[in-house]
Each structure stands twice: as C-alpha cells, then as structure tokens.
Design a protein around this motif. Structure first.
Motif, PDB file in Angstrom:
ATOM      1  N   LYS A  36      60.440  82.100  -1.023  1.00  0.00           N
ATOM      2  CA  LYS A  36      61.455  81.837  -2.037  1.00  0.00           C
ATOM      3  C   LYS A  36      62.574  80.946  -1.508  1.00  0.00           C
ATOM      4  CE  LYS A  36      60.677  86.078  -4.662  1.00  0.00           C
ATOM      5  NZ  LYS A  36      61.278  87.340  -5.168  1.00  0.00           N
ATOM      6  N   SER A  82      63.013  76.719  -1.960  1.00  0.00           N
ATOM      7  CA  SER A  82      64.201  76.210  -2.656  1.00  0.00           C
ATOM      8  C   SER A  82      64.994  75.254  -1.768  1.00  0.00           C
ATOM      9  CB  SER A  82      65.097  77.378  -3.092  1.00  0.00           C
ATOM     10  OG  SER A  82      64.458  78.176  -4.057  1.00  0.00           O
ATOM     11  N   GLU A 126      69.048  84.196 -10.127  1.00  0.00           N
ATOM     12  CA  GLU A 126      68.370  84.089 -11.421  1.00  0.00           C
ATOM     13  C   GLU A 126      66.972  84.699 -11.361  1.00  0.00           C
ATOM     14  OE1 GLU A 126      68.480  79.928 -12.187  1.00  0.00           O
ATOM     15  OE2 GLU A 126      70.532  79.941 -12.985  1.00  0.00           O
ATOM     16  N   GLU A 127      66.275  84.501 -10.240  1.00  0.00           N
ATOM     17  CA  GLU A 127      64.944  85.080 -10.083  1.00  0.00           C
ATOM     18  C   GLU A 127      65.002  86.597 -10.028  1.00  0.00           C
ATOM     19  OE1 GLU A 127      62.964  83.448  -6.746  1.00  0.00           O
ATOM     20  OE2 GLU A 127      62.876  81.399  -7.548  1.00  0.00           O
ATOM     21  N   LEU A 128      66.030  87.124  -9.360  1.00  0.00           N
ATOM     22  CA  LEU A 128      66.174  88.580  -9.298  1.00  0.00           C
ATOM     23  C   LEU A 128      66.430  89.159 -10.683  1.00  0.00           C
ATOM     24  CD1 LEU A 128      68.315  89.025  -6.044  1.00  0.00           C
ATOM     25  CD2 LEU A 128      65.902  89.621  -6.377  1.00  0.00           C
ATOM     26  N   GLU A 147      65.468  87.828 -13.552  1.00  0.00           N
ATOM     27  CA  GLU A 147      64.223  87.730 -14.315  1.00  0.00           C
ATOM     28  C   GLU A 147      63.243  88.830 -13.909  1.00  0.00           C
ATOM     29  OE1 GLU A 147      62.715  83.844 -13.718  1.00  0.00           O
ATOM     30  OE2 GLU A 147      64.271  82.838 -14.893  1.00  0.00           O
ATOM     31  N   GLU A 148      63.144  89.100 -12.625  1.00  0.00           N
ATOM     32  CA  GLU A 148      62.254  90.165 -12.159  1.00  0.00           C
ATOM     33  C   GLU A 148      62.705  91.521 -12.676  1.00  0.00           C
ATOM     34  OE1 GLU A 148      62.076  89.990  -7.946  1.00  0.00           O
ATOM     35  OE2 GLU A 148      60.973  88.089  -7.868  1.00  0.00           O
ATOM     36  N   GLU A 186      69.677  80.136  -7.652  1.00  0.00           N
ATOM     37  CA  GLU A 186      68.281  80.293  -8.073  1.00  0.00           C
ATOM     38  C   GLU A 186      67.745  81.677  -7.720  1.00  0.00           C
ATOM     39  OE1 GLU A 186      65.522  77.385  -6.830  1.00  0.00           O
ATOM     40  OE2 GLU A 186      66.246  75.845  -8.230  1.00  0.00           O
ATOM     41  N   LEU A 187      68.072  82.160  -6.541  1.00  0.00           N
ATOM     42  CA  LEU A 187      67.590  83.481  -6.123  1.00  0.00           C
ATOM     43  C   LEU A 187      68.157  84.572  -7.014  1.00  0.00           C
ATOM     44  CD1 LEU A 187      67.768  83.145  -2.234  1.00  0.00           C
ATOM     45  CD2 LEU A 187      65.732  83.120  -3.678  1.00  0.00           C
ATOM     46  N   GLU A 190      61.818  91.717 -16.336  1.00  0.00           N
ATOM     47  CA  GLU A 190      60.383  91.924 -16.505  1.00  0.00           C
ATOM     48  C   GLU A 190      59.986  93.358 -16.188  1.00  0.00           C
ATOM     49  OE1 GLU A 190      58.388  89.096 -14.130  1.00  0.00           O
ATOM     50  OE2 GLU A 190      58.928  87.364 -15.383  1.00  0.00           O
TER      51      GLU A 190
END
Length: 434
Positions: free
Chosen positions: A86, A90, A411-413, A415-416, A408-409, A419
């Motif tokens: 990750k 990036s 935002e990914e956290l 989203e996870e 970005e990290l 989900e």
C-alpha cells in the motif's frame, strides 16, 4: 524499502570531505585559470589541453560504474514489494508522476527559452523525416548483447536498462539472496565512490585547465548570455514545479499548500542551507507529524522519498546534459530529447540525496557521452546556489508526496471499514431472515 543509512552517510562524508573543504582551493584555481587564460600563452594552452584530457579520461573510467552501482544499490534495496504494497505503491506512484512532470517541464522550458539559439522547427522537421526509419534503431541500441557492452561502448541508455533489469531481478529474489546482493552492490558503490574521491583530488588542477581553456576560447559575450539563459531554465523549472505543480496536487487532495509549507518551513530551511535532503530528514519527519501525518507513514515515506523523489534533480540533469552537450556540438533529435525525460527521471530516482549529487550525476552522463566538461566546470560556481534551491524543492516534494500518501491510506481504511460494516450488516440481516 527503507533507506540504507550507511550508503548515504558514506556519500555525504565523501562529498563534504573531498569537495566542500576545498572550496577556497577551487576558487583560487578558477581565478588562476582566468588570469593565465587572459595572458593567452600557448604553453598554458597546451598544458591545459593535456590536463583536461587526462581528467576527462579518468572521469569516463568511473562514470558508468558510478551511475550503475548508484542505481542498483538504491533500487535493489526496495525490499519485498508484498510487505509494502500500500504505502510503497503510493509513494512510487507519486514519485514517478511528479518527477516525470518535473523533467517534462524542464524540457519544455529548455526548448522555449532556447539558451543556445538552436532552431527547434528545423529539428522537428528532421525528426518527422527520420522517425519512421530510426525509431527501432533507438530501441535496438538500448538492449545490450552482453553484460559488458554498455561499459565498453559507454552507452548510457543501455546501461540504465541493465541497471533497472538487475534491480528488478534482485527485488524478486528471496529475502536472504536479496539482502546479500544489495549489500554487495552497496559495497561496490562505496568502493567506486572511494575511487572517485581519488580522482577528484585532481579537481583544482582540472578547474585551472578547464577555465584556462574556456577563457582563451571565449569570444565576446555570447557564452555568458547562453549561461545566463541556462541558469534561468533551471530556476524557472523549479519555481513552476514547487509553486504550481506540487500545490495543485495538494489542492486536489484537499490540503492547503500555504499551510503545508508553513509547517514544513523548518525542514525546508535546513535543506536549503545544508544542501541536503538527507540532513533535513529528521526535521522533515517531525514537521510531517505536526501536519497530521501518521507516524508510521512519515517514517516510512520520507526516507524513501529522500532516496528516490528528486524532482529538482531530474530538471537539473536534463537541462544540464542537453545544454553542455549541445554547446559542444552534440545534436539531439526531438525523439532523443523526449527519451531524456525518462533517463533524467531514472537518474534522479537513483541519485543520492546529498550535496552536489545532481552535479556529479550530470558530469558522469556527460563524461560517458564523451562530451568536454569545460563548460560544466564553469557552471560549478553557480551550482552552490542551485544546489541550495534544489534541496529545498526536493524536501518540499517529499512532504507533498507523504501528505498525499497519508491521505490515500486514510481513505482506504475508511473504505475497508465501510465494506466490512456492510458485510456485517448483511450477515445479520441474513441470519434474521433465516
């Protein structure tokens, strides 16, 4: 993918000890060269030709090994890609994008300002006529038929291909073999740099000979005008990169460029006066954490960026190589100039974040191409200021990349988490329906 402190430390000491402690000697040698050149004595001219020829031959001897082992020791130390998937991807993404943009801007400005007064339209017409015939020839020369061929022929592009191929191969090995090979390449780089330090002990004599030849060959003010335009290309390219391109990236992620620069100011100051992004690294990490960057991200991203994210260096290498080479009569097609965007990007990524790193890399390229280095030595007094400005720009780019990676990290956290929350909710709903 963490930076090898031994490598940067050795290089930093080498540059400080071999070059910067002898500033007064170099200045004296330059002044002496101006005086003897003004006298216009044939004896001095002949002696200067002999000394400069020997010095260039020694630089050509070490130039390609310096570039090769610098790139391989840096890139092969990237670590296991899977463990840094990750953050590593990036950082690499933003590093490549910003460095390519910096090199592209540098080429555009160089062609626009045209410090040597060359006709771009004439080069473009020739390129359009020859591209269909010679395009494959350019790529064919990149891939060597043997390991030693790039070093025998001093083919810089072929050597870069070999270095990238080696680095990728090492990264794909098992950790044990990867560690051993990276240590080997790192040691070879240190040995080549030590060899370079021996050669550079002759720098005062080389400066005298180059300046003497330059003054004797100088006619009118044309060269001085060209040199001023060359410096303008570099400074304007860096101003655009630092003041326009990087702030646009920050704004796209919802950050204030002014606020980011204000918090990073201590690190930028250290980089400017220390002429080194490595020297500013501790302060960069501290300032980034004050910006809200997670500690693990700052301590991972910034050391990597200090190693590979050299926006200003890419601009300097591209403009300097084209300017000095064309001043010596080397002709570049439009295609070859575009190729140099990639070469400058790769060279900047493999360059160490130490004082005069860009200058040494540029001189290695020019020496490998067989280009006389007299003009490059004339640039040396101006490089002191350029290096200060470039170091600050590089640290500013490191900070911008780190801030964007952290965003970005996060935002990914999120989203996870969403989900997973949705999966839990659906699972509970299914159980209730059953």
């Amino acid at each position: 993918m963490q930076k090898n402190p031994c490598r940067s430390g050795r290089t930093f000491l080498f540059l400080n000890g071999s070059l910067f402690t002898g500033n007064s000697v170099l200045i004296f040698a330059g002044l002496l060269g101006i005086f003897t050149g003004w006298l216009h004595l044939p004896e001095f001219y002949q002696a200067s030709q002999i000394v400069s020829d020997l010095f260039i031959r020694m630089l050509k001897l070490i130039s390609l090994p310096v570039i090769f082992f610098s790139l391989v020791s840096t890139l092969s130390g990237g670590g296991d890609i899977s463990t840094v998937k990750k953050m590593g991807s990036s950082v690499l993404k933003y590093t490549l994008v910003t460095t390519i943009i910096a090199a592209t801007i540098a080429l555009g400005l160089y062609l626009l300002i045209d410090p040597l007064g060359l006709s771009l339209s004439r080069q473009t017409d020739q390129f359009m006529q020859e591209t269909s015939v010679n395009l494959w020839t350019h790529f064919d020369k990149v891939i060597p038929s043997s390991f030693i061929e790039p070093f025998q022929t001093h083919n810089v592009m072929s050597m870069l291909f070999l270095a990238l191929l080696f680095s990728f191969s090492v990264i794909c090995l098992e950790p044990k073999h990867r560690s051993n090979l990276n240590a080997f390449y790192d040691s070879m780089f240190a040995a080549v740099m030590k060899m370079t330090s021996f050669v550079l002990k002759l720098m005062p004599l080389a400066v005298w000979s180059f300046v003497n030849l330059f003054v004797q060959d100088l006619h009118g003010q044309e060269v001085l005008t060209e040199l001023a335009l060359y410096l303008a290309c570099i400074l304007v390219a860096n101003v655009i990169q630092a003041g326009v391109v990087l702030p646009v990236f920050l704004k796209s992620k919802g950050f204030s460029p002014w606020q980011t620069a204000r918090v990073m100011w201590p690190a930028l100051t250290i980089a400017f006066f220390g002429k080194s992004s490595v020297a500013a690294l501790p302060s960069s990490v501290e300032c980034a954490e004050k910006l809200g960057v997670q500690s693990n991200v700052a301590r991972f991203s910034l050391p990597i960026c200090t190693t590979i994210n050299m926006n200003a260096c890419a601009a300097f290498i591209l403009i300097t190589v084209l300017f000095v080479a064309q001043s010596s009569g080397v002709a570049f097609s439009t295609f070859e100039m575009v190729v140099w965007i990639g070469i400058a990007t790769v060279a900047a990524i493999g360059n160490a974040g130490v004082p005069m790193g860009c200058y040494m890399m540029s001189s290695a390229f020019l020496a490998a191409m067989g280009v006389p280095l007299q003009l490059l030595v004339i640039i040396l007094p101006f490089y002191a200021l350029i290096d200060m400005f470039e170091s600050a720009v590089n640290v500013w780019s490191d900070a911008c990349v780190t801030v964007m990676v952290n965003k970005e990290l996060q935002e990914e956290l999120v989203e996870e988490f969403v989900e997973k929350s949705g999966m839990v909710a659906n699972k509970e709903a299914t159980q209730e329906s059953l």
